[in-house]
Write a protein that holds these residues in place. Structure first.
Motif, PDB file in Angstrom:
ATOM      1  N   GLY A   1      -2.711  -1.101  -2.940  1.00  0.00           N
ATOM      2  CA  GLY A   1      -3.423   0.170  -3.285  1.00  0.00           C
ATOM      3  C   GLY A   1      -3.003   1.018  -3.018  1.00  0.00           C
ATOM      4  N   HIS A   2      -3.857   2.281  -2.105  1.00  0.00           N
ATOM      5  CA  HIS A   2      -2.964   3.846  -1.908  1.00  0.00           C
ATOM      6  C   HIS A   2      -3.541   3.796  -0.533  1.00  0.00           C
ATOM      7  CE1 HIS A   2      -0.738   4.534  -5.598  1.00  0.00           C
ATOM      8  NE2 HIS A   2      -1.711   3.807  -6.605  1.00  0.00           N
TER       9      HIS A   2
ATOM     10  N   VAL B   1       0.695  -1.408  -0.116  1.00  0.00           N
ATOM     11  CA  VAL B   1       0.217   0.339   0.056  1.00  0.00           C
ATOM     12  C   VAL B   1       0.651   1.382  -0.012  1.00  0.00           C
ATOM     13  CG1 VAL B   1      -2.113   1.843   0.727  1.00  0.00           C
ATOM     14  CG2 VAL B   1      -1.985  -1.192   1.231  1.00  0.00           C
TER      15      VAL B   1
ATOM     16  N   GLY C   1     -11.519   0.563  -8.297  1.00  0.00           N
ATOM     17  CA  GLY C   1     -11.659   0.105  -7.145  1.00  0.00           C
ATOM     18  C   GLY C   1     -12.215   0.916  -6.431  1.00  0.00           C
TER      19      GLY C   1
ATOM     20  N   ALA D   1      -6.739  -1.029   2.607  1.00  0.00           N
ATOM     21  CA  ALA D   1      -6.931  -0.758   0.490  1.00  0.00           C
ATOM     22  C   ALA D   1      -5.915  -1.745  -0.227  1.00  0.00           C
ATOM     23  CB  ALA D   1      -5.529   0.734   0.613  1.00  0.00           C
ATOM     24  N   GLY D   2      -4.799  -3.147   0.675  1.00  0.00           N
ATOM     25  CA  GLY D   2      -3.995  -3.610   0.189  1.00  0.00           C
ATOM     26  C   GLY D   2      -4.656  -5.208   0.242  1.00  0.00           C
TER      27      GLY D   2
ATOM     28  N   THR E   1      -6.603  -7.098  -1.644  1.00  0.00           N
ATOM     29  CA  THR E   1      -7.037  -7.258  -2.776  1.00  0.00           C
ATOM     30  C   THR E   1      -5.448  -7.040  -4.180  1.00  0.00           C
ATOM     31  OG1 THR E   1      -8.599  -6.212  -3.329  1.00  0.00           O
ATOM     32  CG2 THR E   1      -9.609  -8.840  -2.947  1.00  0.00           C
ATOM     33  N   GLY E   2      -4.813  -6.632  -3.959  1.00  0.00           N
ATOM     34  CA  GLY E   2      -4.827  -6.789  -4.578  1.00  0.00           C
ATOM     35  C   GLY E   2      -3.146  -4.684  -4.410  1.00  0.00           C
TER      36      GLY E   2
ATOM     37  N   SER F   1     -12.842  -5.336  -2.229  1.00  0.00           N
ATOM     38  CA  SER F   1     -11.896  -4.983  -3.508  1.00  0.00           C
ATOM     39  C   SER F   1     -11.788  -3.483  -2.985  1.00  0.00           C
ATOM     40  CB  SER F   1     -12.744  -4.908  -4.656  1.00  0.00           C
ATOM     41  OG  SER F   1     -14.248  -3.852  -4.351  1.00  0.00           O
TER      42      SER F   1
ATOM     43  N   ARG G   1     -18.894   2.483  -9.205  1.00  0.00           N
ATOM     44  CA  ARG G   1     -17.924   2.373  -8.317  1.00  0.00           C
ATOM     45  C   ARG G   1     -18.300   2.102  -6.553  1.00  0.00           C
ATOM     46  NH1 ARG G   1     -12.017   4.657  -8.263  1.00  0.00           N
ATOM     47  NH2 ARG G   1     -11.753   5.316  -9.776  1.00  0.00           N
TER      48      ARG G   1
ATOM     49  N   ARG H   1      -9.362  -0.110  -2.991  1.00  0.00           N
ATOM     50  CA  ARG H   1      -7.973  -0.075  -3.598  1.00  0.00           C
ATOM     51  C   ARG H   1      -7.353   1.052  -2.632  1.00  0.00           C
ATOM     52  NH1 ARG H   1      -6.839  -0.314  -9.503  1.00  0.00           N
ATOM     53  NH2 ARG H   1      -4.596  -0.030  -9.301  1.00  0.00           N
ATOM     54  N   TYR H   2      -8.701   2.262  -2.651  1.00  0.00           N
ATOM     55  CA  TYR H   2      -8.179   3.163  -2.448  1.00  0.00           C
ATOM     56  C   TYR H   2      -8.997   3.360  -0.584  1.00  0.00           C
ATOM     57  CZ  TYR H   2      -7.439   4.043  -7.166  1.00  0.00           C
ATOM     58  OH  TYR H   2      -7.274   3.747  -8.040  1.00  0.00           O
TER      59      TYR H   2
END
Ligand code: ADP
Ligand code: MG
Length: 755
Positions: free
Chosen positions: A431-432, A202, A232, A425-426, A428-429, A384, A367, A386-387
């Motif tokens: 993130g930020h 992240v 995301g 934020a991290g 599933t992938g 899910s 979103r 991401r942010y």
């Protein structure tokens, strides 16, 4: 024996905890106590109960218990586990303060920690359980800490009896030394298992400067992300329900959904009911559910005064901040509108069907944006994301240890909390995380961890509970963190003042060997009080009212005082703004005159409770009268429960019947009620500041509503909503004093003497 669907199996297979099943189960089999630490989302809450179930812990009439500090989590997780196991909610159930679906068939029971404490009162060995998971132990809620202390002894006895009870302490952080390296709690350190996680990186983005208005800043950041950054989910952390609702409404306006933004919040919630205009009035409804009640179904559950307090937002605190006056501040550069955004609120007081929505897929082409309090920090994992937008703040209820003044304070959260939030934020992938504060502030002003609740709040209810189950030496109790002498002395003093405890007669040299809190014994009154699932003050009021003919009023009053935020706050909903004056008028009308008016804010509460039932108990009435529908329904449940409690204590001829639609009390009854209120608040008395007390040059106007309260140096102002502002009695009792904008206010006021 377990029959999960292929879809569920596929989802489970990906959880980090699944490969650890064998190690975890081996530890549980071999040890009485296991500490399990694993990142949020690794699968602790949903999977460990299933591991236990599959390993046979729910056989032979035993059941598996899971405790949660938050009601939201107990409900939501029981539903999820039932679904994963493909079992009905009869079998995987929940029990929270006033509701639950637990049955005789229940095999896995999710409950709030307070519910399990109450069960310990009835059966110290918790014989029907084979295993208990204490979830979210890192939150260090008071009840969780006490449970761990009690269970540390319980597992030893159960082991000796050859009927082992397995204790699993689950934590989302590695900070478990208070449980692990605490020889008073567990002689030998319990086994610790760490679930390794697949956390994606992240990226942290600190603000250069810390914005003044973090609510607006959070909104703007969300707008930016949505317009500029790839798909995301967005998750925003704010401090309270009001803030959440403000930002949700702003974001929904900024990015309307193409389908007209039907968020499905129709009839159920009272929040939108008013805007939808009355359809038909349901009048003269005779079939109020309160009429009959089944004593077998009534259980005594302790109330948690601290629960959800971080979200309970005293209107006074933030009213001015959140008012819509400063639209210019919210303005973002007016670029193209942007795609629709699926904006959902998440906080504890949200009805559970609304909470469930955060787990569903957003509509096509939308979103997801969840605006949450710190419920989303560790208890619920939203897929899910991401942010993450983190304002870095948390709202807590604080008590001044000396004066007992309580206050909601928004402060920086701990570094540990900020890390948790970023971690969302991290999942599933990569993130930020956007931190709306500067790294300098983070380094210098954020504490590493937040303190356990036991150090932050009065512990009188805890002490009465312990004394009532025979733990007299409260100072030696195996606390994960000891509350400290002062806390115990404070609680003991309150309970002695209330007559719930008495100092034992042992005199002379023996007395010296006692520790603080240890030398008092529970009185008969205290024993009666301990039966009620209420704070000791309220329990005393109930116990006393029983000797007079005003129990039913006392029940309603105490129920009303226990539930927080009964009266609606104008700033909550823009559509309510025009109603403030009609609400105030109604409240003045309810206050009446004479001895009734002297009951002050409490007669208003009493009549609100009665009127709600009289008018059919609808959300519509609540809007008209300025009451919070959910609170009124909780009052109804609590009245029912308390009436049941009382009926279990008294002989048949004295049994109460619950008449929901109370008539207002007579003059004499109102006088009795005032005395009863006073008996529960012997240390919450205030005296009007007399003009003669003021110095020449002091502004008399400024002191118009000012009172002197006990040990407080500064004057305390009668809250603007009080109906006693018109008469300003010389002596009053009050429910609490809180601080807002550097002023002290008292509320829940009743006159002791006519003015
Ligand atoms: P932990 O307790 O370790 O934080 P959980 O057991 O709560 O982890 O969560 C495991 C996974 O189950 C998470 O990915 C979460 O999103 C998912 N999950 C939990 N509740 C639900 C639900 N009601 N619907 C769909 N997924 C859920
Ligand atoms: Mg969990």
């Amino acid at each position: 024996q377990v029959n999960r669907t292929p879809e569920i199996e596929a989802v489970r297979a990906k959880l980090p905890i699944i490969p650890e099943e064998q190690i975890i189960m081996e530890s549980i089999t071999e040890n009485a106590v296991t500490v399990l630490a694993g990142e949020t989302g690794s699968g602790k809450t949903t999977q460990v109960p299933q591991f236990l179930y599959e390993a046979g812990y729910a056989l032979n009439d035993k059941i598996i218990g899971v405790t949660e500090p938050r009601r939201v989590a107990a409900i939501s997780m029981s539903h999820r586990v039932a679904k994963e196991l493909n079992l009905s909610t009869d079998i995987v159930s929940y029990q929270i303060r006033f509701e639950g679906n637990a049955s005789s068939k229940t095999k896995i029971k999710f409950m709030t920690d307070g519910v399990l404490l109450k069960e310990i009162e009835k059966d110290f060995l918790l014989t029907k359980y084979s295993a208990i998971c204490i979830d979210e132990a890192h939150e260090r809620s008071l009840y969780t800490d006490i449970l761990i202390g009690l269970l540390s002894r319980c597992v030893m006895v159960r082991k000796k009896r050859n009927d082992p009870l397995k204790l699993i302490i689950m934590s989302a952080t590695m900070r478990v030394e208070d449980f692990q390296e605490n020889s008073k709690l567990f002689k030998a350190p319990p086994t610790m298992i760490h679930v390794p996680t697949r956390q994606f990186p992240v990226q942290m983005h600190f603000n250069k400067v810390t914005p003044e208005n973090y609510i607006v800043a959070a909104y703007k950041k969300a707008v930016q992300i949505h317009r500029k950054l790839p798909p995301g989910g967005i998750l925003i952390f704010l401090t309270g329900q009001q803030e959440v609702r403000t930002v949700v409404s702003k974001l929904r306006k900024a990015f309307p959904r193409k389908d007209g933004g039907n968020y499905g919040t129709k009839s159920k919630s009272n929040e939108n009911a008013f805007t939808k205009r009355k359809k038909k009035q349901s009048k003269g409804n005779q079939n109020i559910a309160l009429r009959t009640f089944d004593l077998d179904k009534i259980k005594a559950l302790p109330l948690k005064s601290g629960e959800e307090s971080e979200e309970e937002c005293g209107s006074e605190n933030s009213e001015d901040e959140l008012d819509d006056d400063f639209d210019s501040e919210w303005a973002v550069d007016n670029e193209a509108g942007g795609d629709p955004l699926h904006v959902l609120p998440l906080y504890s007081m949200l009805p559970s069907n609304e909470q469930q929505k955060v787990f569903e897929h957003p509509p096509e082409g939308c979103r997801l944006c969840v605006v949450a309090t710190n419920v989303a920090e560790t208890s619920l994992t939203i897929p899910s994301v991401r942010y993450v937008i983190d304002v870095g703040k948390v709202k807590t209820k604080e008590w001044d240890k000396l004066t007992g003044v309580q206050q909601f304070r928004v402060t920086w959260c701990s570094k540990a909390s900020a890390e948790q939030r970023a971690g969302r934020a991290g999942r599933t992938g990569p993130g930020h995380c956007y931190r709306l504060f500067s790294s300098a502030v983070y380094d210098s002003e954020f504490e590493q961890y937040s303190a356990p609740e036991i150090l932050l709040r009065p512990v009188d209810d805890m002490m009465l509970f312990m004394k009532s189950i025979g733990i007299d030496r409260v100072c030696n109790f195996p606390y994960p963190t000891h509350p400290g002498e002062n806390q115990l002395v404070g609680a003991e003093t309150t309970l002695i003042n209330l007559g719930a405890l008495e100092v034992s007669k042992v005199k002379g040299k023996h007395q010296k060997s006692f520790n603080s809190g240890d030398q008092s014994r529970i009185t008969d009154l205290g024993k009666t009080m301990a039966h009620f699932p209420l704070s000791p003050r309220f329990s005393k009021m109930l116990a006393l009212s029983f000797h007079h003919s005003v129990v039913e009023y006392a029940v309603a009053l105490v129920a009303g005082l226990t539930i927080q935020e009964v009266f609606l706050d104008v700033s909550l909903d823009e559509s309510c703004k025009g109603l403030k004056s009609s609400w105030a008028k109604l409240r003045r009308q309810w206050a009446g005159a004479g001895s009734q008016l002297l009951l002050g804010d409490n007669i208003v509460l009493l009549r609100a409770v009665g009127a709600f039932e009289y008018e059919g108990g609808t959300g519509e009435f609540c809007q008209k009268a300025g009451l919070r529908f959910k609170a009124m329904k909780e009052i109804r449940k609590l009245r029912k429960q308390l009436t049941g409690e009382i009926n279990m204590m008294v002989s048949a001829e004295h049994e109460l019947s619950l008449n929901p639609q109370m008539k207002p009390p007579t003059e004499d009854e109102a006088t009795l009620l005032r005395q009863i209120l006073l008996s529960g608040l012997p240390d919450r008395i205030a005296k009007k500041i007399d003009d003669s007390e003021l110095k020449q040059d002091e502004d008399k106007k400024k002191y118009k509503y000012a009172y002197r309260c006990g040990e407080l140096e500064d004057p305390v102002i009668m809250h603007p909503s009080s109906v006693l502002r018109g008469s300003l009695p010389e002596w009053v009792t009050y429910q609490d004093v809180f601080e807002s904008n550097q002023k002290m206010y008292m509320r829940g006021i009743t006159a002791i003497e006519p003015s």
